[in-house]
Design an enzyme around this catalytic site. Sequence first.
Site, PDB file in Angstrom:
ATOM      1  N   ASP A  76       0.839  -1.198   0.000  1.00  0.00           N
ATOM      2  CA  ASP A  76       0.000   0.000   0.000  1.00  0.00           C
ATOM      3  C   ASP A  76       0.870   1.243   0.000  1.00  0.00           C
ATOM      4  OD1 ASP A  76      -1.759  -2.231   1.387  1.00  0.00           O
ATOM      5  OD2 ASP A  76      -3.081  -0.734   0.488  1.00  0.00           O
TER       6      ASP A  76
HETATM    7  C1  LIG Z   1      -2.265  -4.362  -5.369  1.00  0.00           C
HETATM    8  S1  LIG Z   1      -3.267  -4.232  -3.927  1.00  0.00           S
HETATM    9  C2  LIG Z   1      -2.139  -3.597  -2.772  1.00  0.00           C
HETATM   10  C3  LIG Z   1      -2.604  -3.799  -1.339  1.00  0.00           C
HETATM   11  O1  LIG Z   1      -3.911  -3.239  -1.085  1.00  0.00           O
HETATM   12  C4  LIG Z   1      -4.655  -4.153  -0.249  1.00  0.00           C
HETATM   13  O2  LIG Z   1      -5.329  -3.509   0.817  1.00  0.00           O
HETATM   14  P1  LIG Z   1      -6.962  -3.412   0.841  1.00  0.00           P
HETATM   15  O3  LIG Z   1      -7.509  -4.728   0.383  1.00  0.00           O
HETATM   16  O4  LIG Z   1      -7.280  -3.084   2.290  1.00  0.00           O
HETATM   17  O5  LIG Z   1      -7.287  -2.262  -0.088  1.00  0.00           O
HETATM   18  C5  LIG Z   1      -3.619  -5.087   0.312  1.00  0.00           C
HETATM   19  O6  LIG Z   1      -2.909  -4.488   1.391  1.00  0.00           O
HETATM   20  C6  LIG Z   1      -2.738  -5.248  -0.919  1.00  0.00           C
HETATM   21  O7  LIG Z   1      -1.512  -5.864  -0.669  1.00  0.00           O
END
Ligand SMILES: CSC[C@H]1O[C@H](OP(=O)(O)O)[C@H](O)[C@@H]1O
Length: 395
Positions: A260
Site C-alpha cells: 500500500d
Molecule cells: C495491489 S493491492 C495492494 C494492497 O492493497 C490491499 O489492501 P486493501 O484490500 O485493504 O485495499 C492489500 O494491502 C494489498 O496488498
Amino acid sequence: MSGLQAIRYTRGKLEVLDQLKLPHEHHYDQVSTSEEAFDSIKSMRVRGAPAIAIVAALGHAVELHHGSCKTCPPAETISYIDSRLDYLKQSRPTAVDLTNAITHLKATIRAVDVSGKENDASGQDAIIEAYIAAAEEIFRKDTETNLLIGKHGSKWLLENAPTKSADGKVSVLTHCNTGSLATSGHGTALGIIRSLHSAGHLHHAFCTETRPYNQGSRLTAFELVYEKIPSTLITDSMAGALFNLKKAEKNIAAVIVGADRVVRNGDTANKIGTYSLAVLAKYHGVKFIVAAPTTSIDLNTETDAGIKIEERKPEELTQISGAVVGKDGKVDVSRTERVATAHQEIDVWNPAFDVTPAELIDAVVTERGVVVKGSNGSFDFKDVMPERWAKIVGE
Ligand SMILES: CSC[C@H]1O[C@H](OP(=O)(O)O)[C@H](O)[C@@H]1O
C-alpha cells in the site's frame, strides 16, 4: 489476462464490481460522482491500492464529463477539481497510489495552456479534457505496469529461489488480494504468480485467508480457481507450519505480497499480517518479495514512522456473515453465572495494515525493475524513479 475485472470504464460511464458481495454475487455498481466513488472506496466495495486510485480518478472524470462543473473561468475550474480530489483523498489514508494519482492529476490540469481563453468556456473545456485523458491513462497504464512487474518478479524469483520442486518450479505464498480485483488487471503480487504460472514455472500457490476482510479466501482464491492455477487456501495462522514443512509442493520458495505504501528506505505498509509473514519467512529461509508499482512508492516519507495506518470498524472483525462474537459485536455475559451483567463490549483492535521493515524484505519488484538492498543494507529507488528521486530527494 484474467476475465475478472474490478473496474469497467468507457468515457462517461464507470462500473465498479462490488467486492463485498464476492464470491457469492457478481454485481457491478454504477459510479457517476465523486461521492459514489468515495463511498465505494471507503466501504471497500472496491479495494486494492491501484484500484482505489483508478476509481477515484475515473469517478471524478465521469462527473466532469456529465457537466458537474458549472461554466467558469479556468482558475475556478482548477479549484473545483482540486476540491473534489482533496475530498476523494480522504477515503482511505494508507495506500499512497491515491495520493500520487491526485498529485499527478493536479499537475496535469495546471499544465494546460489557457492563455487567451480566460473568459470563455474553451479554457474550461481544455482543462476538463486534460483531466479526463489523464485519469483514463492512469487506468490504461496500470495493466501494462502489472505485466512488467510479473515479468521482472518471476525472473528474479527463478534466479534467486532458495528451493525448487523436482520439476524446477517454485511454490509461493501470497497474502491478501493483489490481483485483477485490486488493480486494472493481472495484478501485482498475484500478477507475478500469474506470470510464473503462464510460463510453466509455478508448482503451487498458497494464499492466506487474510482476516478480517478475507481478501484471500473470498477474492484471491476466487481468482486462482477462476484461472485454474494450482492453489491451496490456508488460514493466516498456518503460515509458520507450512514454511516449516519443507516437503514436496509445500516447500515454499517465497512469500510474494503487494504494497500500500513503500517509503523511501523500503519500509512497507501492507495488509495486516504481512509483517508476521516476513518474520516467519526470515526464520525459515523463505524469500520475501514486495510487488509494488512505482505509484505505490512514497519518496516523501523517509521511514515507517511517517506512515498512517488506517484502523477500521470493529464489526469487520466481530462479524463475518452475521455476528461471530455476539449480537452486534457485543459479548453477552448475561446468561453466565454473573446474571444480569450488562452486555460487555469486547474491545477490538482492527488495523487494516502493518509495516514490514526493509531489513526483512529481499526485493521490491517494480515495473521498471527489481530493487534489492545495497551493501549498506538499505533500498535505493533512484534507478527506478529517477525523475521523482531528483525532484524529492535531490541528486
Ligand atoms: C495491489 S493491492 C495492494 C494492497 O492493497 C490491499 O489492501 P486493501 O484490500 O485493504 O485495499 C492489500 O494491502 C494489498 O496488498
